[in-house]
Design a protein around this motif. Structure first.
Motif, short mmCIF file in Angstrom:
data_model
loop_
_atom_site.label_atom_id
_atom_site.label_comp_id
_atom_site.label_asym_id
_atom_site.label_seq_id
_atom_site.Cartn_x
_atom_site.Cartn_y
_atom_site.Cartn_z
N PHE A 665 4.88 -1.96 -149.64
CA PHE A 665 5.86 -2.48 -150.58
C PHE A 665 6.15 -3.96 -150.35
CE2 PHE A 665 10.36 -3.02 -151.89
CZ PHE A 665 10.27 -2.58 -153.20
N TRP A 666 5.69 -4.51 -149.21
CA TRP A 666 6.31 -5.73 -148.70
C TRP A 666 5.53 -7.01 -148.95
CZ3 TRP A 666 11.13 -4.59 -147.95
CH2 TRP A 666 11.43 -3.26 -147.69
N THR A 667 4.37 -6.89 -149.60
CA THR A 667 3.68 -8.11 -150.01
C THR A 667 3.16 -7.90 -151.44
OG1 THR A 667 1.37 -7.61 -149.49
CG2 THR A 667 2.76 -8.26 -147.64
N THR A 668 2.79 -8.99 -152.08
CA THR A 668 2.34 -8.86 -153.47
C THR A 668 1.07 -8.02 -153.56
OG1 THR A 668 3.30 -11.00 -153.95
CG2 THR A 668 1.74 -10.15 -155.55
N SER A 669 0.08 -8.31 -152.70
CA SER A 669 -1.17 -7.54 -152.82
C SER A 669 -0.94 -6.08 -152.46
CB SER A 669 -2.29 -8.16 -151.97
OG SER A 669 -2.02 -8.00 -150.61
N ASP A 670 -0.12 -5.85 -151.44
CA ASP A 670 0.17 -4.45 -151.07
C ASP A 670 0.82 -3.71 -152.23
OD1 ASP A 670 -0.71 -5.11 -148.58
OD2 ASP A 670 1.14 -4.62 -147.52
N CYS A 671 1.85 -4.35 -152.81
CA CYS A 671 2.64 -3.67 -153.82
C CYS A 671 1.82 -3.48 -155.10
CB CYS A 671 3.90 -4.48 -154.09
SG CYS A 671 5.11 -3.55 -154.99
N ARG A 672 0.99 -4.48 -155.38
CA ARG A 672 0.12 -4.36 -156.55
C ARG A 672 -0.86 -3.20 -156.32
NH1 ARG A 672 -3.15 -9.36 -159.35
NH2 ARG A 672 -3.75 -8.10 -161.16
N ASP A 673 -1.38 -3.16 -155.11
CA ASP A 673 -2.31 -2.09 -154.74
C ASP A 673 -1.62 -0.72 -154.81
OD1 ASP A 673 -5.13 -2.17 -153.34
OD2 ASP A 673 -4.00 -0.51 -152.46
N LEU A 674 -0.37 -0.71 -154.37
CA LEU A 674 0.37 0.56 -154.29
C LEU A 674 0.79 1.07 -155.67
CD1 LEU A 674 1.96 2.54 -152.28
CD2 LEU A 674 3.93 1.11 -152.75
N LEU A 675 1.34 0.18 -156.50
CA LEU A 675 2.01 0.65 -157.71
C LEU A 675 1.41 0.18 -159.03
CD1 LEU A 675 5.71 0.08 -156.56
CD2 LEU A 675 4.44 2.21 -156.53
N PHE A 676 0.60 -0.87 -158.98
CA PHE A 676 0.15 -1.46 -160.25
C PHE A 676 -1.37 -1.44 -160.38
CE2 PHE A 676 4.29 -3.34 -159.62
CZ PHE A 676 4.81 -3.53 -160.88
N HIS A 677 -2.05 -0.60 -159.65
CA HIS A 677 -3.51 -0.69 -159.62
C HIS A 677 -4.11 -0.43 -160.99
CE1 HIS A 677 -7.46 -0.80 -157.98
NE2 HIS A 677 -6.95 -1.12 -156.80
N VAL A 678 -5.19 -1.17 -161.30
CA VAL A 678 -5.79 -1.00 -162.62
C VAL A 678 -6.52 0.35 -162.73
CG1 VAL A 678 -6.03 -3.45 -163.12
CG2 VAL A 678 -7.87 -2.28 -161.93
N GLU A 679 -6.90 0.90 -161.60
CA GLU A 679 -7.60 2.21 -161.66
C GLU A 679 -7.27 2.99 -160.39
OE1 GLU A 679 -9.65 3.04 -164.21
OE2 GLU A 679 -10.30 4.97 -163.43
N GLU A 680 -6.82 4.21 -160.58
CA GLU A 680 -6.48 4.99 -159.38
C GLU A 680 -6.68 6.48 -159.66
OE1 GLU A 680 -2.65 4.28 -157.54
OE2 GLU A 680 -2.24 6.41 -157.40
N HIS A 681 -7.39 7.15 -158.76
CA HIS A 681 -7.53 8.60 -158.85
C HIS A 681 -6.91 9.21 -157.60
CE1 HIS A 681 -10.58 8.38 -162.12
NE2 HIS A 681 -10.79 7.21 -161.56
N ARG A 682 -6.35 10.39 -157.78
CA ARG A 682 -5.77 11.09 -156.63
C ARG A 682 -6.37 12.49 -156.58
NH1 ARG A 682 -2.02 8.37 -159.44
NH2 ARG A 682 -1.72 10.22 -160.72
N PHE A 683 -6.39 13.04 -155.39
CA PHE A 683 -7.10 14.31 -155.19
C PHE A 683 -6.24 15.30 -154.42
CE2 PHE A 683 -10.06 10.85 -155.40
CZ PHE A 683 -11.09 11.32 -156.19
N SER A 684 -6.61 16.58 -154.61
CA SER A 684 -6.15 17.60 -153.65
C SER A 684 -7.33 17.87 -152.74
CB SER A 684 -5.76 18.88 -154.39
OG SER A 684 -6.95 19.52 -154.86
N LEU A 685 -7.08 18.52 -151.62
CA LEU A 685 -8.19 18.81 -150.71
C LEU A 685 -9.20 19.76 -151.36
CD1 LEU A 685 -6.37 19.02 -147.25
CD2 LEU A 685 -7.88 17.22 -148.10
#
Ligand SMILES: C[S@@+](CC[C@H](N)C(=O)[O-])C[C@H]1O[C@@H](n2cnc3c(N)ncnc32)[C@H](O)[C@@H]1O
Length: 751
Positions: A665-685
């Motif tokens: 949350f604490w830097t621009t690149s981190d926060c962009r990566d965390l919350l604003f990513h242009v593409e993100e997939h999430r998985f279950s095991l």
């Protein structure tokens, strides 16, 4: 190392110069003067060619100066002269053991015991030799015999600790190691016992006790880099820190080490700072009422001034983004006040003040200017930029430069030509960070090998994001001692049978989506003799990595620009692929994984980090909110959203975790990566299980975030096969949803 009894005959009676020399040799030996002992012993041997005592001293001196191989024939010759001397037999055994010949060591130590059955050290070292031979039962029996003779013998206690640890009984291991540490009071080897005990207690989840032990190891043997790294590892994201004023000094020393990542120390540093009641009250008051920050600063000015001047706080400011809402609000207010004051054109410059502004500018660069900027500041900043270029007073101009560096990267904000000559020493670090290093990176970016222009539309969008915000921005990293490939895998996946461990000595490793080189540094310092290729879409990230790798003198990495989808263009195959936080940013992660798997050698390994649907529930809800409120996915959107979250007294519970100090949350690149990513997939095991089966990869094991989680899994799933069964891990995760955090980290193998 035990010397034989003094040679028969005293110094009385007829003067015997050789005997005199022998006594001098022994005295020098006992004083640890190895070269002198050796010289006297050689003088004795010049007269009495096979004198066993002189040979024993010579062997002892060789062994104590790291020449165990050379010591063996000397002890053997001594033993021929005094075959019934148990101490010489012991020394021979110990020389063999240190030279790695454990079978011969055990033979000589058994002989020593035969000659002197109550020889406790010989029993203990026999245990050591057996343990090295993998004969655990005999080792345990030997250690226990040693303890029956000498109840607190440290070698035996530590050996039993190691055996218990290997058998998975960490509690018992900690008891033995604790005993060894206590028995070693005042002795140099206490540091080693503390270090081993600390590591074990960390695995047991007993962090405060672990830290106390690791802190003691550092204090006892500050010259051992490994102890510092262990302590840094123990402190990583810790909400506790060792007590005592001395620890402040230790913390400052940790902040200045090139082999420790300061980011992991931030939470412990905040714990230490909060031990000051004034600082604690200040930070608590702001956390409880973020909107009242200016009033609270005015009311508690002494605490603010003290905090800003505190050496631990200053170390934090220049080393790592500070992951704390109250601190951020204080620094944001401070920055605003400094700027508005300067724009008034009435700056009163003090050296101390300039030092603080430079530290603030470094902090802002580290967090990529993530602090909120008001419209009033924007106007003032423009005015300051315009006005300061015409100021005659160099001191005032440099101060303006430092202030501008609090808002904008100096290489973007000013051309080097605009700067006055001869910067004050206080600005050296800031100018290096914001002008010299970015220039070096721009040069490095032009020399990178490229696979071919990125084609895939999603990859291109992702590329734009990381060109603007290379991730992660880091200053120093934790270093380890590289270990043989096989041994690293054996430690990471202890349940793999020896037949499944890789045999290759110099692995070829691909870091796929290497970012700014932090992960690459870990790879380089983990695998001995590895040849590493690091691939990424972002030239800016690669250039950052190239500069950092150069700083650490790493020459075994080839940095390549390109898309994972084109990885076959590398034209080679790898023994290992590491890819953390990358494949889930591809349009079709399965396709990415397939391309990667094609460049793995048969039997090659993959260590992957993929987002968890469960672990990122908070992120999903934040992303919903971002869409609903229409925040832009750029730095201004990042700033607005963060400020809203930080000052919202009623932040939804599932969003509160985003503000944790360990969150991105604490830097621009981190926060962009965390919350604003242009593409993100999430998985279950379960989804991962299906996907890897389709790609033809076999699951080898998970890496939970914390050691105790692995113990818990073992307790609930005693069968070794469960460790290699994703479906069992999935069920476990349903019961313990916090096990993996946001990202699953696991190992795969290509058939
Ligand atoms: C979240 S960062 C992780 C960086 C690094 N693995 C680490 O853990 O520090 C993701 C990185 O993957 C890179 N990346 C994403 N998609 C990629 C692709 N298709 N090919 C190559 N690199 C990619 C991005 O440019 C970015 O640097």
């Amino acid at each position: 190392m035990v010397l034989s009894r003094p040679p028969p005959g005293g110094l009385g009676g007829a003067f015997d110069p050789t005997l005199q020399l022998l006594h001098q040799a022994v005295a020098a030996f006992n004083a640890g003067l190895w070269a002198e002992a050796e010289r006297f012993a050689r003088q004795v041997l010049a007269v009495r060619k096979n004198d066993p005592s002189a040979l024993n001293v010579l062997g002892g001196a060789a062994m104590n100066t790291g020449r165990s191989e050379a010591a063996v024939p000397l002890f053997e010759a001594a033993a021929r002269g005094q075959p019934r001397n148990p101490f010489i037999a012991f020394n021979l055994g110990e020389a063999h053991r240190r030279a790695g010949r454990f079978r011969e060591a055990a033979g000589a130590l058994r002989r020593a015991i035969q000659l002197k059955p109550d020889f406790a050290e010989a029993h203990a070292y026999l245990g050591e030799a057996y343990r090295a031979l993998g004969r655990s039962d005999e080792a345990e029996a030997a250690y226990r015999r040693a303890l029956a003779i000498q109840t607190q013998l440290p070698t035996a206690l530590m050996g039993l600790g190691a055996l218990a640890r290997k058998a998975g009984d960490l509690e018992l291991a900690a008891r033995f190691l604790g005993g060894a540490r206590d028995a070693l009071a005042g002795q140099p080897s206490r540091a080693r016992a503390c270090s081993q005990l600390g590591e074990l207690l960390l695995d047991l989840g007993q962090r405060p006790m672990a830290l106390a032990a690791l802190d003691e190891a550092v204090r006892l043997a500050p010259e051992v880099p490994g102890y510092w790294r262990q302590l840094a590892h123990g402190l990583r994201d810790s909400k506790v820190a060792p007590e005592g004023a001395v620890f402040r000094e230790t913390l400052l020393a940790l902040f200045s080490r090139p082999d420790v990542n300061p980011r992991g120390l931030a939470t412990a540093a905040l714990v230490v700072l909060r031990r000051d009641h004034g600082f604690d009250g200040l930070l608590d008051a702001i956390s409880a009422d973020p909107g009242g920050v200016d009033r609270i600063i005015a009311e508690r000015r002494a605490s603010v001034v003290g905090l800003l001047a505190d050496p631990v706080f200053r170390s934090l400011m220049v080393a790592t983004p500070i992951p704390d809402v109250a601190v951020e609000l204080i620094l944001t207010s401070l920055r605003r006040d400094l700027l508005l004051e300067a724009a008034d054109a009435s700056p009163t410059t003090g050296a101390e003040d300039l030092d603080l502004i430079c530290a603030l500018a470094q902090q802002c660069w580290l967090n990529e200017y993530v602090y909120l900027v008001t419209p009033e500041e924007e106007v003032a900043l423009e005015a300051l930029q315009a006005a300061s270029a015409h100021w005659d007073d160099d001191e005032m101009r440099w101060r303006a430069v430092a202030l501008i560096g609090c808002y904008l990267r100096l290489d973007h904000a000013l051309g080097a030509a605009n700067l006055p000559a001869d910067p004050p020493a206080l600005l050296t670090a800031l100018l290096r960070q914001q002008i010299t290093e970015p220039r070096v990176e721009r040069e490095l970016a032009t020399g990178l090998r490229s696979l071919r222009p990125v084609q895939d539309p999603t990859s291109r969008a992702v590329q734009v994001q990381y060109e603007e915000n290379p991730y992660p921005r880091w200053t120093r990293c934790g270093l380890g001692e590289p270990t043989a490939f096989r041994n690293v895998i054996a430690a990471a996946l202890p349940h793999l049978p020896a037949s499944e461990l890789p045999a290759v000595a110099s692995p070829r490793v691909l870091v796929a989506g290497c970012g700014t080189g932090l992960e690459t540094m870990r790879v380089v310092t983990t695998y001995q003799d590895a040849a590493v290729v690091a691939l990424d879409l972002s030239r800016a990230s690669l250039a950052y990595g190239a500069r950092k790798l150069g700083e650490y003198g790493i020459q075994t990495v080839e940095l390549v620009h390109g898309d994972i989808l084109d990885v076959a263009h590398l034209g080679e195959r790898f023994d290992l692929i590491e890819s953390f936080g990358v494949v889930h940013h591809m349009a079709d992660p399965e396709r990415g994984l397939t391309e990667l798997s094609k460049v793995l050698k048969p039997g090659g390994l993959m260590r992957l980090g993929l987002y968890s649907e469960l672990g990122r529930a908070g992120v999903v809800s934040a992303r919903g909110l971002i869409t609903a409120r229409g925040y832009d996915a750029d730095s201004s959107g990042v700033r607005q959203l963060r400020r809203e979250f930080m000052t919202d007294g009623n932040l939804a519970p599932d969003l509160q975790g985003l503000l944790s100090p360990v969150s991105d949350f604490w830097t621009t690149s981190d926060c962009r990566d965390l919350l604003f990513h242009v593409e993100e997939h999430r998985f279950s095991l379960l989804q991962i299980d299906d996907m890897i089966a389709r790609v033809g990869l076999t699951f080898l094991g998970m890496e939970p975030r914390h050691g105790p989680d692995l113990l818990r899994f073992r307790a609930e799933y005693p069968a070794v096969s469960s460790l290699r069964t994703l479906r069992d891990w999935h069920v476990f995760e349903q019961r313990h949803p916090e096990t993996f955090g946001e990202t699953y980290r696991f190992w795969l193998r290509r058939a």
